[in-house]
Design an enzyme around this catalytic site. Sequence first.
Site, mmCIF file in Angstrom:
data_model
loop_
_atom_site.group_PDB
_atom_site.id
_atom_site.type_symbol
_atom_site.label_atom_id
_atom_site.label_comp_id
_atom_site.label_asym_id
_atom_site.label_seq_id
_atom_site.Cartn_x
_atom_site.Cartn_y
_atom_site.Cartn_z
ATOM 1 N N CYS A 177 1.000 -1.236 -0.014
ATOM 2 C CA CYS A 177 0.052 -0.241 -0.005
ATOM 3 C C CYS A 177 0.715 1.782 0.048
ATOM 4 O O CYS A 177 0.726 2.166 0.662
ATOM 5 C CB CYS A 177 -0.560 -0.239 1.036
ATOM 6 S SG CYS A 177 -1.985 -1.323 1.733
ATOM 7 N N ALA A 178 1.766 1.092 -0.556
ATOM 8 C CA ALA A 178 3.223 2.167 -0.620
ATOM 9 C C ALA A 178 2.798 3.557 -0.992
ATOM 10 O O ALA A 178 3.472 5.122 -0.596
ATOM 11 C CB ALA A 178 4.511 1.928 -1.847
ATOM 12 N N ALA A 179 1.721 4.314 -2.223
ATOM 13 C CA ALA A 179 1.876 5.233 -2.293
ATOM 14 C C ALA A 179 0.716 6.369 -1.904
ATOM 15 O O ALA A 179 1.033 5.745 -0.396
ATOM 16 C CB ALA A 179 0.702 5.209 -3.751
ATOM 17 N N GLY A 209 4.423 7.480 -1.708
ATOM 18 C CA GLY A 209 5.651 7.252 -1.169
ATOM 19 C C GLY A 209 6.943 7.663 -0.200
ATOM 20 O O GLY A 209 7.616 7.677 -0.066
ATOM 21 N N GLY A 210 6.139 8.750 0.484
ATOM 22 C CA GLY A 210 6.391 9.070 1.512
ATOM 23 C C GLY A 210 7.559 7.968 2.585
ATOM 24 O O GLY A 210 9.049 8.050 2.664
ATOM 25 N N LYS A 211 6.455 7.175 3.198
ATOM 26 C CA LYS A 211 7.393 5.728 3.042
ATOM 27 C C LYS A 211 8.146 5.191 2.732
ATOM 28 O O LYS A 211 9.961 4.668 3.101
ATOM 29 C CB LYS A 211 6.132 5.236 4.188
ATOM 30 C CG LYS A 211 5.242 5.533 5.285
ATOM 31 C CD LYS A 211 4.540 4.796 6.050
ATOM 32 C CE LYS A 211 3.297 5.538 6.740
ATOM 33 N NZ LYS A 211 2.389 6.476 5.874
ATOM 34 N N ASP A 267 0.954 -1.131 -4.626
ATOM 35 C CA ASP A 267 -0.127 -0.701 -4.609
ATOM 36 C C ASP A 267 -0.653 -0.943 -6.129
ATOM 37 O O ASP A 267 -0.193 -2.079 -6.764
ATOM 38 C CB ASP A 267 0.343 1.284 -4.855
ATOM 39 C CG ASP A 267 -0.718 1.157 -3.982
ATOM 40 O OD1 ASP A 267 -0.999 1.808 -3.058
ATOM 41 O OD2 ASP A 267 -2.011 1.142 -4.935
ATOM 42 N N ASP A 306 1.704 -0.343 6.344
ATOM 43 C CA ASP A 306 0.499 1.148 6.605
ATOM 44 C C ASP A 306 -0.659 0.531 5.624
ATOM 45 O O ASP A 306 -1.107 1.375 4.760
ATOM 46 C CB ASP A 306 1.095 2.446 6.579
ATOM 47 C CG ASP A 306 0.517 3.529 6.677
ATOM 48 O OD1 ASP A 306 0.419 3.647 8.251
ATOM 49 O OD2 ASP A 306 0.803 4.429 5.568
ATOM 50 N N CYS A 314 -3.489 5.428 10.238
ATOM 51 C CA CYS A 314 -3.725 6.640 10.801
ATOM 52 C C CYS A 314 -5.258 6.575 11.435
ATOM 53 O O CYS A 314 -6.123 7.459 11.342
ATOM 54 C CB CYS A 314 -3.174 7.595 9.910
ATOM 55 S SG CYS A 314 -4.504 7.698 8.325
#
Length: 459
Positions: free
Chosen positions: A270-272, A274-276, A291, A333, A386
């Site tokens: 679930c990468a987008a 892309g901050g992480k 993703d 995440d 979150c």
Amino acid sequence: MKSASRDKPSSKKKPPADRPPAKPGLQARAAAAKILSAVVDRKLPLDGALDHEHGNPAYKALGEGDRALVRAILNTTLRHLPRIDAAIALLLDSPLPEGARALHHVLAVGAAQILYLDVPDHSAVDLAVEQANQDPRNRRFAKLVNAILRRLGREKEKILEEIAKIPPMPVWFLERLERAYGKEAAAAISESQLEPAAIDLTVKSDAAGWARKLNGEVLPTGGVRLAAFEGSIPSLEGFDQGEWWVQDAAASIPAKLFGDLSGKRVADLCAAPGGKTAQLIVAGGSVTAIDQSESRLKRLRSNLDRLGLKAETLVTDLTKFDPAELFDAVLLDAPCSSTGTTRRHPDVLWTKGPEDIAKLAGVQERLLRHALTLVKPGGAVVFSNCSLDPAEGEDVISRILQDTPNIERVRIDAAGWPGLESAITPLGEFRTIPAMLRMPATVASGLDGFYAAILRRVA
């Protein structure tokens, strides 16, 4: 002799005369009321309505100045909505009629400007009355709108004092917070979401140096929090050079829990946007960013290009992902209710409900169970989201640990997080709440609500 029909006036209607131009600001207020209805009544996300390409037509028709005003009105209204509703109710002799939702939204938008925004009272009143007059549903209530909002302006200080005791959060969610954190902490969370979120940056290196250059403060997470500034993010030093990216302090925590990733293969699920992913690359990992949305991965690739970072990207349904080689580390995440982000997204608590939390918790558990199959024995999985609700965090991990014998929790050491020790739970997991992280007066305090836990596959 002329026919009689020719002597009669034509039955065709004359084209209507051009309407006078709308009062300045009227279209912006009307757009705000329409979008408020879409969010509160139809549970549509605010970001979608305010999208410059695909958003609400009334919003897209506005100039940039009016769009900014609409955003300010909506964010303020949604943050304070229970108090705004109470203020309106105080001034009504009887409740609004059934089905008068359009009238309610006109009043709420007007009240938000009078009570909480730097808008002249007479302008807010005049434009709300004009809105009512132009809507056949509300025309007969125009005098009521005028009377309510004028009185609100006259008695502003008294009314603000009276409604200050009302939690600015829906009852259903406040009750969940009280069960999870206690009344005092729940009240602090509720009040903290009234403050707009700060702008936090994750830097590749030299946080202290970038704090000096950008007039910010170094965070306990190793990032930088900016003071208020005029201008745009891309205009700041270091943006074009890819030295940093915008990321809330809490959102930067999960990737940091892995430590040094040099020489390790890492999957960011679930990468987008892309901050992480960027954090994992900077930590030394060889990263595969996954993703299910090609458009979201396109945005991730664009972000990584600006930062001068590279990752393998893969569009796939995570639950069907079956790599030829297992990973050393996996970050999940997970999609969630986003109730920890109400400082940024005040619509969340009005578009979500208990049923959404339960559904998303089920999704998270399925994704986590699959994520645990992707890591080598001895490898780590960091699970995060979150949400402020334990149903989407602690409860998911508890169920996994109860019935998965080859998985153990890795306790996070509070000593390794000076300034955020209170965010480490007795079980050794991360739980941030918006009321945490007191900062110097030069920058805003608080951070997003986040949950994170480390699991290790032992066999």
